[in-house]
Write an enzyme that holds these catalytic residues in place. Structure first.
Site, PDB file in Angstrom:
ATOM      1  N   ARG A 107       0.883  -1.178   0.000  1.00  0.00           N
ATOM      2  CA  ARG A 107       0.000   0.000   0.000  1.00  0.00           C
ATOM      3  C   ARG A 107       0.907   1.210   0.000  1.00  0.00           C
ATOM      4  O   ARG A 107       1.717   1.399   0.913  1.00  0.00           O
ATOM      5  CB  ARG A 107      -0.899   0.005   1.247  1.00  0.00           C
ATOM      6  CG  ARG A 107      -1.557   1.350   1.485  1.00  0.00           C
ATOM      7  CD  ARG A 107      -2.643   1.328   2.517  1.00  0.00           C
ATOM      8  NE  ARG A 107      -3.815   0.626   2.014  1.00  0.00           N
ATOM      9  CZ  ARG A 107      -5.018   0.674   2.592  1.00  0.00           C
ATOM     10  NH1 ARG A 107      -5.192   1.378   3.701  1.00  0.00           N
ATOM     11  NH2 ARG A 107      -6.030   0.015   2.078  1.00  0.00           N
ATOM     12  N   HIS A 134      -7.588   0.935  -6.159  1.00  0.00           N
ATOM     13  CA  HIS A 134      -7.698   0.038  -4.989  1.00  0.00           C
ATOM     14  C   HIS A 134      -8.378  -1.262  -5.443  1.00  0.00           C
ATOM     15  O   HIS A 134      -9.522  -1.543  -5.085  1.00  0.00           O
ATOM     16  CB  HIS A 134      -8.520   0.740  -3.909  1.00  0.00           C
ATOM     17  CG  HIS A 134      -8.443   0.096  -2.549  1.00  0.00           C
ATOM     18  ND1 HIS A 134      -7.608  -0.957  -2.259  1.00  0.00           N
ATOM     19  CD2 HIS A 134      -9.111   0.374  -1.396  1.00  0.00           C
ATOM     20  CE1 HIS A 134      -7.764  -1.303  -0.978  1.00  0.00           C
ATOM     21  NE2 HIS A 134      -8.673  -0.511  -0.438  1.00  0.00           N
ATOM     22  N   GLN A 137     -10.084  -4.028  -3.028  1.00  0.00           N
ATOM     23  CA  GLN A 137     -11.364  -3.619  -2.464  1.00  0.00           C
ATOM     24  C   GLN A 137     -12.514  -3.968  -3.401  1.00  0.00           C
ATOM     25  O   GLN A 137     -13.552  -4.504  -2.983  1.00  0.00           O
ATOM     26  CB  GLN A 137     -11.345  -2.104  -2.211  1.00  0.00           C
ATOM     27  CG  GLN A 137     -12.658  -1.567  -1.667  1.00  0.00           C
ATOM     28  CD  GLN A 137     -12.946  -2.087  -0.280  1.00  0.00           C
ATOM     29  OE1 GLN A 137     -12.103  -1.974   0.603  1.00  0.00           O
ATOM     30  NE2 GLN A 137     -14.117  -2.664  -0.061  1.00  0.00           N
ATOM     31  N   ASP A 225     -17.677   6.878  -0.566  1.00  0.00           N
ATOM     32  CA  ASP A 225     -16.347   6.747   0.063  1.00  0.00           C
ATOM     33  C   ASP A 225     -16.051   8.077   0.740  1.00  0.00           C
ATOM     34  O   ASP A 225     -16.754   9.085   0.511  1.00  0.00           O
ATOM     35  CB  ASP A 225     -15.286   6.396  -1.003  1.00  0.00           C
ATOM     36  CG  ASP A 225     -13.906   6.071  -0.404  1.00  0.00           C
ATOM     37  OD1 ASP A 225     -13.827   5.847   0.823  1.00  0.00           O
ATOM     38  OD2 ASP A 225     -12.916   6.060  -1.156  1.00  0.00           O
ATOM     39  N   CYS A 266     -16.298   1.286   1.326  1.00  0.00           N
ATOM     40  CA  CYS A 266     -15.118   0.457   1.599  1.00  0.00           C
ATOM     41  C   CYS A 266     -14.644   0.581   3.032  1.00  0.00           C
ATOM     42  O   CYS A 266     -13.917  -0.293   3.513  1.00  0.00           O
ATOM     43  CB  CYS A 266     -13.995   0.800   0.625  1.00  0.00           C
ATOM     44  SG  CYS A 266     -13.310   2.451   0.824  1.00  0.00           S
ATOM     45  N   ARG A 294     -13.025  -8.883   2.062  1.00  0.00           N
ATOM     46  CA  ARG A 294     -11.621  -8.591   1.751  1.00  0.00           C
ATOM     47  C   ARG A 294     -10.775  -9.842   1.998  1.00  0.00           C
ATOM     48  O   ARG A 294      -9.871 -10.158   1.242  1.00  0.00           O
ATOM     49  CB  ARG A 294     -11.104  -7.435   2.628  1.00  0.00           C
ATOM     50  CG  ARG A 294     -11.787  -6.091   2.404  1.00  0.00           C
ATOM     51  CD  ARG A 294     -11.496  -5.536   1.036  1.00  0.00           C
ATOM     52  NE  ARG A 294     -10.068  -5.380   0.803  1.00  0.00           N
ATOM     53  CZ  ARG A 294      -9.319  -4.364   1.256  1.00  0.00           C
ATOM     54  NH1 ARG A 294      -9.897  -3.384   1.937  1.00  0.00           N
ATOM     55  NH2 ARG A 294      -8.025  -4.290   0.992  1.00  0.00           N
TER      56      ARG A 294
END
Ligand code: CP
Ligand code: NVA
Length: 308
Positions: A107, A134, A137, A225, A266, A294
């Site tokens: 990340r 991402h 996700q 988000d 998320c 996830r």
């Protein structure tokens, strides 16, 4: 062995295999204590490095638990505590890590760092979020949608708010899984044209609709988000709040979408900003299934990367 860098860089058939395997691995664990190993131990003897240059709860814990359930071992590395791009080149770090571990998840901020790591590592690299995308996700999100509603092909997904990194991976997924995506937000926060154009080039409809109520009509899924991402400067917060308040997902907006619409986020969420408590905790919300998935989706991604 393949990297998992972005959804648009992965073949549709492989993405489908991963989602189906994630679902079957989840089913196989149903009702079992979280700490018990899977019956299959495909990562036995394998070492996985998880590198974090930004904070994380879900990504960190789900990768760690997933590796352990599959019989592997994990090294969690804080980007500020290793020499990644500080004391030595990314290429050299990639070559060194490849001598010790079988798989790297990172990340990071700049996408270039992810790409350089993948170019020079001799083991697979997984994108655990960059400023631009991402993908892990959205794999979990596809799994979650299909658990509740069946195939996502031909469905309508509405993204409300900032056209950010998570939105970008939804656009990649629209092209690959064949669903339509409507973006609703202010013009200054539109997703990058590259992501929109690519989805359209794969034959799906991408609609930009400034009116959130019109945007959500007939949606199968509404997604929000955070208004300020980890890569954003803190001083955008007040301006974003003013720009994005009309796009807050509240009960009225979910009612305009209709009862068929699921709600996803998320996480982490800023309750009261991009989404109200009533929606987060309401009957259309599947946010904690998303978080759980996830684990399952990434286990399938790791197996695909390692060919096990
Ligand atoms: N959704 C997500 O990636 O959460 P974390 O930042 O907690 O990993
Ligand atoms: N858009 C958010 C997602 C966090 C999981 C960020 O990049 O901060």
């Amino acid at each position: 062995m393949p990297d998992f860098l972005d959804i648009n860089k992965t073949a549709p058939a492989d993405l489908r295999t991963m989602i189906d395997q994630a679902a079957s691995m989840k089913a196989a664990r149903a009702g079992r204590p979280k700490g018990t190993p899977d019956d299959d131990q495909p990562l036995a003897g394998q070492m996985v490095a998880l590198i974090f240059e930004k904070p994380s709860t879900r990504t960190r814990v789900s990768f760690d638990v997933g590796v352990r359930q599959m019989g592997g071992q994990v090294l969690v590395l804080n980007g500020s505590e290793i020499q990644l791009g500080h004391g030595e080149s990314i290429a050299d770090t990639a070559r060194v890590l490849s001598r010790f571990v079988d798989l790297i998840m990172i990340r990071t901020f700049a996408e270039d760092k992810l790409l350089a790591l993948a170019e020079h590592a001799t083991v697979p690299v997984i994108n655990g979020l960059t400023d631009r995308t991402h993908p892990c996700q959205i794999m979990a999100d596809i799994q979650t949608f299909e658990e509740h509603r069946g195939s996502i092909k031909g469905k309508k997904v509405v993204w409300a708010g900032d056209g950010n990194n998570v939105c970008a991976s939804f656009l990649h997924a629209a092209g690959r899984f064949g669903f339509d995506l409507t973006f609703t937000g202010p013009v200054t926060l539109d997703p990058e044209a590259e992501f929109v154009d690519q989805a359209r080039s794969e034959g799906v409809t991408v609609t930009i609709e400034r009116d959130p109520t019109r945007a959500v009509a007939g949606a199968d899924l509404v997604v929000a988000d955070t208004w300020v991402s980890m890569h954003d400067d803190a001083d955008v917060a007040e301006r974003r709040h003013n720009q994005l308040s009309p796009y807050r997902v509240d009960e009225a907006l979910m009612a305009a979408a209709g009862p068929q619409a699921l709600f996803m986020h998320c996480l982490p969420a800023h309750r009261g900003d991009e989404v109200t408590d009533a929606v987060m905790d309401g009957p259309q919300s599947v946010i904690f299934d998303e978080a759980e998935n996830r684990l399952h989706a990434q286990k399938a991604i790791m197996r695909w990367c390692l060919g096990v």
